[in-house]
Design a protein around this motif. Sequence first.
Motif, PDB file in Angstrom:
ATOM      1  N   PHE A   1      -5.937   2.704  13.662  1.00 43.43           N
ATOM      2  CA  PHE A   1      -5.864   2.713  12.194  1.00 43.43           C
ATOM      3  C   PHE A   1      -6.606   3.910  11.598  1.00 43.43           C
ATOM      4  O   PHE A   1      -6.172   4.503  10.630  1.00 43.43           O
ATOM      5  CB  PHE A   1      -6.463   1.415  11.627  1.00 43.43           C
ATOM      6  CG  PHE A   1      -5.419   0.441  11.183  1.00 43.43           C
ATOM      7  CD1 PHE A   1      -4.810   0.578   9.940  1.00 43.43           C
ATOM      8  CD2 PHE A   1      -5.025  -0.595  12.006  1.00 43.43           C
ATOM      9  CE1 PHE A   1      -3.833  -0.307   9.525  1.00 43.43           C
ATOM     10  CE2 PHE A   1      -4.052  -1.490  11.604  1.00 43.43           C
ATOM     11  CZ  PHE A   1      -3.455  -1.350  10.360  1.00 43.43           C
ATOM     12  N   ARG A   2      -7.756   4.241  12.252  1.00 43.91           N
ATOM     13  CA  ARG A   2      -8.582   5.353  11.750  1.00 43.91           C
ATOM     14  C   ARG A   2      -7.837   6.677  11.798  1.00 43.91           C
ATOM     15  O   ARG A   2      -8.186   7.616  11.107  1.00 43.91           O
ATOM     16  CB  ARG A   2      -9.856   5.480  12.599  1.00 43.91           C
ATOM     17  CG  ARG A   2     -10.896   4.447  12.292  1.00 43.91           C
ATOM     18  CD  ARG A   2     -12.245   4.882  12.821  1.00 43.91           C
ATOM     19  NE  ARG A   2     -12.410   4.581  14.220  1.00 43.91           N
ATOM     20  CZ  ARG A   2     -12.556   5.494  15.178  1.00 43.91           C
ATOM     21  NH1 ARG A   2     -12.552   6.771  14.883  1.00 43.91           N
ATOM     22  NH2 ARG A   2     -12.709   5.119  16.427  1.00 43.91           N
TER      23      ARG A   2
ATOM     24  N   PRO B   1      -3.837   7.086   5.123  1.00 44.28           N
ATOM     25  CA  PRO B   1      -3.506   5.881   4.354  1.00 44.28           C
ATOM     26  C   PRO B   1      -2.260   6.016   3.486  1.00 44.28           C
ATOM     27  O   PRO B   1      -1.680   5.001   3.089  1.00 44.28           O
ATOM     28  CB  PRO B   1      -4.763   5.640   3.499  1.00 44.28           C
ATOM     29  CG  PRO B   1      -5.560   6.895   3.573  1.00 44.28           C
ATOM     30  CD  PRO B   1      -5.181   7.606   4.837  1.00 44.28           C
ATOM     31  N   ASP B   2      -1.807   7.260   3.203  1.00 44.91           N
ATOM     32  CA  ASP B   2      -0.606   7.446   2.371  1.00 44.91           C
ATOM     33  C   ASP B   2       0.639   7.730   3.205  1.00 44.91           C
ATOM     34  O   ASP B   2       1.723   7.915   2.648  1.00 44.91           O
ATOM     35  CB  ASP B   2      -0.787   8.645   1.413  1.00 44.91           C
ATOM     36  CG  ASP B   2      -1.932   8.425   0.453  1.00 44.91           C
ATOM     37  OD1 ASP B   2      -2.279   7.250   0.212  1.00 44.91           O
ATOM     38  OD2 ASP B   2      -2.487   9.427  -0.036  1.00 44.91           O
ATOM     39  N   ASP B   3       0.491   7.830   4.529  1.00 44.07           N
ATOM     40  CA  ASP B   3       1.636   8.251   5.356  1.00 44.07           C
ATOM     41  C   ASP B   3       2.359   7.038   5.942  1.00 44.07           C
ATOM     42  O   ASP B   3       1.989   6.516   6.991  1.00 44.07           O
ATOM     43  CB  ASP B   3       1.139   9.182   6.476  1.00 44.07           C
ATOM     44  CG  ASP B   3       2.286   9.690   7.343  1.00 44.07           C
ATOM     45  OD1 ASP B   3       3.467   9.409   7.004  1.00 44.07           O
ATOM     46  OD2 ASP B   3       2.008  10.342   8.362  1.00 44.07           O
TER      47      ASP B   3
ATOM     48  N   VAL C   1       0.824  -1.221   0.000  1.00 42.10           N
ATOM     49  CA  VAL C   1       0.000   0.000   0.000  1.00 42.10           C
ATOM     50  C   VAL C   1       0.858   1.271   0.000  1.00 42.10           C
ATOM     51  O   VAL C   1       0.536   2.258  -0.649  1.00 42.10           O
ATOM     52  CB  VAL C   1      -0.917   0.015   1.254  1.00 42.10           C
ATOM     53  CG1 VAL C   1      -1.843   1.212   1.231  1.00 42.10           C
ATOM     54  CG2 VAL C   1      -1.708  -1.272   1.379  1.00 42.10           C
ATOM     55  N   VAL C   2       1.955   1.249   0.775  1.00 37.92           N
ATOM     56  CA  VAL C   2       2.854   2.410   0.839  1.00 37.92           C
ATOM     57  C   VAL C   2       4.300   1.957   0.589  1.00 37.92           C
ATOM     58  O   VAL C   2       4.585   0.759   0.630  1.00 37.92           O
ATOM     59  CB  VAL C   2       2.782   3.141   2.220  1.00 37.92           C
ATOM     60  CG1 VAL C   2       1.475   3.875   2.393  1.00 37.92           C
ATOM     61  CG2 VAL C   2       3.033   2.176   3.365  1.00 37.92           C
TER      62      VAL C   2
ATOM     63  N   VAL D   1       2.520   2.352   9.508  1.00 35.72           N
ATOM     64  CA  VAL D   1       3.154   1.062   9.840  1.00 35.72           C
ATOM     65  C   VAL D   1       3.263   0.841  11.349  1.00 35.72           C
ATOM     66  O   VAL D   1       3.640  -0.241  11.792  1.00 35.72           O
ATOM     67  CB  VAL D   1       4.558   0.955   9.207  1.00 35.72           C
ATOM     68  CG1 VAL D   1       4.480   1.148   7.700  1.00 35.72           C
ATOM     69  CG2 VAL D   1       5.535   1.949   9.817  1.00 35.72           C
ATOM     70  N   LEU D   2       2.972   1.878  12.141  1.00 36.06           N
ATOM     71  CA  LEU D   2       3.274   1.796  13.575  1.00 36.06           C
ATOM     72  C   LEU D   2       2.119   1.290  14.431  1.00 36.06           C
ATOM     73  O   LEU D   2       2.337   0.659  15.462  1.00 36.06           O
ATOM     74  CB  LEU D   2       3.672   3.178  14.111  1.00 36.06           C
ATOM     75  CG  LEU D   2       4.858   3.872  13.433  1.00 36.06           C
ATOM     76  CD1 LEU D   2       5.055   5.248  14.051  1.00 36.06           C
ATOM     77  CD2 LEU D   2       6.116   3.036  13.575  1.00 36.06           C
TER      78      LEU D   2
END
Length: 319
Positions: free
Chosen positions: A143-144, A148-150, A25-26, A155-156
Amino acid sequence: MNAKILGTGSYLPEKVVTNHDLARVVDTSDEWIYERTGIKERRQANATETVAYMGHQAALAALSHAKMTPQDLDMIIVSTTTPTHNFPSTACQIQGMLQARQIPAFDITAACAGFIYILSIAHQYIKAGAAKNVLLVGVESMFRLCHPDDRSTLVLFGDGAGAVIVSASEEPGILASDIYADGKDGHLLKCHVVNREHETPQRHGTIEMQGNDVFKIAVRELSNLVKASLEQNNIEPADIDWLIPHQANLRIIRAVAKKLNMSLDKVVLTLDRHGNTSSASIPIALDEAVKSNRVQPGQTLLLEAFGGGFVWGSALIKY
Ligand code: UT7
């Protein structure tokens, strides 16, 4: 009167998101994430796994472990930075779901140190004789809050809930609980509330973190904190059976353990499987260590956490 932990419980969403999933995704890799953080995978809540739902499940498990019913509770305190409503609070939602009595129920926001904050509040209420059986829930849907692009935040973090029943007791329980805050560096780790007053930026409503700066301050404050806490309570590092840290980064945890000359064998780690679940991480780790019989009655535990605000704190516990 002492405040003793009588029950623990936790809930983790079913969906597992691995580092490999995120690398699709990233622009990241399993190697980078694991080497820099110690994380391999984390859980992600689905639409029905709301914070109230996850907190309720964890609360039921903790009540069952403590051999109590919701009617035995006289206070509910929840720590979360990801409530689904401004109000009713998540604590009120959980009170309703449990069909508990008309007892005080409220949320506290202290980011990743939230669980230490609510543990400290319960400790004070019980010491003062103002409460007997307090349900504490740390629950997060992180997650919210991740853009989504960072890749630097996505990942954390992970989702989940942990709960603890703290009760008045003749026996020693929470030996000390210490909480701190310093807002001067708060801009280094922040997440705007989505409202009309702060309309706009692209990153609106998602976590913005200067990770490296946060890392250095976390290591500095946590190292000072654990040393001071042990000294103030005349406890030697060798007397600690388990260090149960907030699970943000294995390198931070290692630095704190090193300060105490503790081997990683005496540290409860869940980071590899859950990522950073913010204020849920300590009660989840505690529950796992209790249910796997690593933490035994009579052992001495040191809990510590650091988070956005900045806020931090520790607790010394005779389990
Ligand atoms: O729980 C509440 C408190 N929060 C924390 O305690 C978090 C504290 N901070 C950390 O855990 C670490 O700082 C991170 C894990 C967030 C980052 O690790 P780091 O070793 O401090 O890395 P960095 O931010 O200095 O970034 C190093 C490089 C950068 O590239 P350049 O500028 O060197 O070319 C980043 O762009 O790594 C890059 N990077 C990534 N690369 C692959 C950042 N995120 C990623 C990624 N995958 N996901």
